[in-house]
Design a protein around this motif. Structure first.
Motif, PDB file in Angstrom:
ATOM      1  N   LEU A   4       0.817  -1.210   0.000  1.00  0.00           N
ATOM      2  CA  LEU A   4       0.000   0.000   0.000  1.00  0.00           C
ATOM      3  C   LEU A   4       0.849   1.258   0.000  1.00  0.00           C
ATOM      4  N   ARG A   5       1.957   1.249   0.761  1.00  0.00           N
ATOM      5  CA  ARG A   5       2.836   2.427   0.799  1.00  0.00           C
ATOM      6  C   ARG A   5       3.468   2.682  -0.561  1.00  0.00           C
ATOM      7  N   GLU A   6       3.932   1.626  -1.201  1.00  0.00           N
ATOM      8  CA  GLU A   6       4.559   1.780  -2.513  1.00  0.00           C
ATOM      9  C   GLU A   6       3.537   2.207  -3.560  1.00  0.00           C
ATOM     10  N   MET A   7       2.344   1.639  -3.509  1.00  0.00           N
ATOM     11  CA  MET A   7       1.297   2.016  -4.461  1.00  0.00           C
ATOM     12  C   MET A   7       0.945   3.493  -4.321  1.00  0.00           C
ATOM     13  N   ALA A   8       0.918   3.978  -3.095  1.00  0.00           N
ATOM     14  CA  ALA A   8       0.573   5.379  -2.856  1.00  0.00           C
ATOM     15  C   ALA A   8       1.625   6.335  -3.401  1.00  0.00           C
TER      16      ALA A   8
END
Length: 282
Positions: free
Chosen positions: A120-124
């Motif tokens: 989720l952090r990387e996608m954001a």
């Protein structure tokens, strides 16, 4: 994994488009980025799911699936010079209880759980984030490739608004494609042979017995170039037709033959009826 050591299909040469594969050093837990060297070994190491596939020993390290430590390497893409990063989440859903009764089921669940840690952090942090939203597809559902591709294409079309913000003019697009084409390496006239990668407990003689010993003689450099342009160059059929000065129909016919060659190399005794068997090269 069955390797066909040619420059166009699972070859040792690095593709003309900047590419890196991520693996996990299972001994130290470190992330290992492979952006040069042997392309086959890099891809093999990056998808070596623990328990399912044997690890790859490379440069003194024991490597397994990179998804354990970096399942969505957005920052790596930026470090490699990407101006715009489009991140696609194609991770499978967690398995239900009834599918957690085998070694494969547990292995799949562990890989999925570990891969979600930083997802989720990387996608954001990506410029565009697309979620395929698979509901009933696992990481071992290779036979569902057509439906999986169709699902991804549908998500991309639905996200046309977000993606169009990063589009370029037709002229700039063609120039970039031409630059990629110019970086392609020379193609071989014939595969050098077949190499089989498999865990130690698999009898490679059984696999080799399933491979048509004459399949290498049906190799066609024209088909190799077509596969090279489709997979490594990312060209559409229409673009290939224009660049090579041939009709779309010719491209489709060669593509059918190329698919047949790849299929027969793995399953020579059961060719699909909709794909013609290629003739032997003279």
């Amino acid at each position: 994994m069955i390797r066909c050591p040619t420059a166009w299909c699972c070859g040792h040469a690095w593709p003309p488009i900047p590419f890196a594969a991520v693996a996990t050093d299972i001994e130290t837990g470190e992330r290992v980025v492979m952006d040069g060297g042997d392309l086959v070994e890099a891809m093999r190491a990056s998808m070596a799911i623990p328990v399912v596939f044997s690890p790859v020993e490379l440069d003194g390290r024991i490597l397994v699936d990179g998804g354990l430590v970096d399942n969505m390497p957005v920052e790596l893409a930026r470090a490699m010079g990407a101006d715009v990063v489009i991140a696609v989440d194609a991770s499978p859903p967690l398995l239900e209880r009834e599918r957690l009764r085998t070694v494969l089921g547990i292995s799949e669940q562990v890989v999925t759980l570990l891969g979600r840690q930083d997802l989720l952090r990387e996608m954001a942090s990506a410029d565009v984030a697309l979620d395929i939203g698979f509901e009933h597809v696992g990481i071992f559902d290779f036979r569902d490739a057509d439906s999986i591709i169709a699902k991804g294409a549908a998500v991309a079309r639905d996200s046309a608004g977000a993606l169009s913000a990063w589009s370029v003019s037709e002229a700039e697009y063609r120039n970039r494609r031409a630059a990629v084409l110019a970086r392609r390496r020379a193609l071989p006239t014939r595969p050098g042979g077949l190499a089989i990668d498999a865990p130690d407990w698999v009898d490679k003689r059984l696999i080799r017995a399933r491979i048509d010993s004459e399949i290498l003689d049906t190799f066609d450099p024209e088909l190799a170039e077509l596969v090279d342009m489709r997979y490594f160059g990312g060209y559409s059929e229409a673009e290939i037709a224009e660049l090579q000065g041939i009709t779309d129909r010719t491209v489709r016919r060669r593509w059918d033959k190329a698919r047949a060659w790849l299929y027969l190399a793995l399953q020579p005794h059961a060719p699909p009826p909709s794909i013609p068997r290629p003739t032997r090269c003279s």
